[in-house]
Design a protein around this motif. Structure first.
Motif, short mmCIF file in Angstrom:
data_model
loop_
_atom_site.label_atom_id
_atom_site.label_comp_id
_atom_site.label_asym_id
_atom_site.label_seq_id
_atom_site.Cartn_x
_atom_site.Cartn_y
_atom_site.Cartn_z
N CYS A 70 0.87 -1.45 -0.06
CA CYS A 70 0.17 -0.06 -0.07
C CYS A 70 0.95 1.25 0.08
N PHE A 71 1.88 1.23 0.65
CA PHE A 71 2.63 2.39 0.74
C PHE A 71 3.47 2.60 -0.72
N GLN A 74 1.21 4.28 -3.06
CA GLN A 74 1.03 5.78 -2.61
C GLN A 74 2.29 6.67 -3.26
N GLN A 106 1.28 6.26 -10.57
CA GLN A 106 -0.21 5.81 -10.06
C GLN A 106 -0.84 7.06 -9.40
N ARG A 107 -0.21 8.28 -9.34
CA ARG A 107 -0.84 9.23 -8.57
C ARG A 107 -1.69 10.00 -9.71
N ASN A 112 -3.65 14.44 -5.89
CA ASN A 112 -2.74 13.79 -5.31
C ASN A 112 -1.21 13.57 -5.88
N GLY A 130 1.49 14.85 -4.02
CA GLY A 130 1.21 14.39 -2.54
C GLY A 130 2.31 14.72 -1.61
N VAL A 164 2.83 10.34 3.82
CA VAL A 164 2.50 9.08 3.45
C VAL A 164 3.19 8.19 4.48
N ASP A 222 2.07 7.98 7.93
CA ASP A 222 0.97 7.07 8.18
C ASP A 222 1.51 5.54 8.02
N TYR A 223 2.42 5.47 7.10
CA TYR A 223 2.86 3.99 7.13
C TYR A 223 3.43 3.60 8.22
#
Length: 108
Positions: A66-67, A70, A75-76, A80, A83, A88, A91-92
């Motif tokens: 998931c990290f 992000q 993929q942004r 975002n 971002g 990020v 959060d990870y």
């Protein structure tokens, strides 16, 4: 052999940060496989210890995937796109600490 060549050529374009993240994912999956192989070979006497270690490794791999999703620039989308990578990563880290705390609590 052509598939390996295409993979190598395309993967060489991947940023260094994503390659390091891929190494962490590979490490976590390998660790989970080794724990499972050890349980199959020698038994699972402290079964809760096996479950805690196995699910911690699998959970770490999932959180790292998931990290990686992000922080991958390809993929942004939209807002975002620019971002905040520090947010990020924070959060990870919080999610990993929470996962490890749950695993340690489960073991006992």
């Amino acid at each position: 052999m052509e598939i390996a060549g295409v993979f190598t050529r395309e993967y060489s374009k991947t940023p260094k940060l994503l390659k390091i993240t891929d190494c962490f994912i590979l490490y976590a999956v390998t660790l989970a496989a080794l724990q499972y192989a050890y349980m199959c070979a020698f038994g699972s006497f402290p079964y809760n210890a096996f479950l805690g270690g196995f699910f911690c490794s699998v959970g770490f791999a999932i959180l790292t995937v998931c990290f990686r999703m992000q922080i991958d620039p390809s993929q942004r989308e939209g807002a975002n796109k620019t971002g905040n990578l520090e947010r990020v990563f924070a959060d990870y880290c919080v999610a990993c600490v929470f996962l490890f705390f749950i695993a340690i609590s489960y073991v006992g």
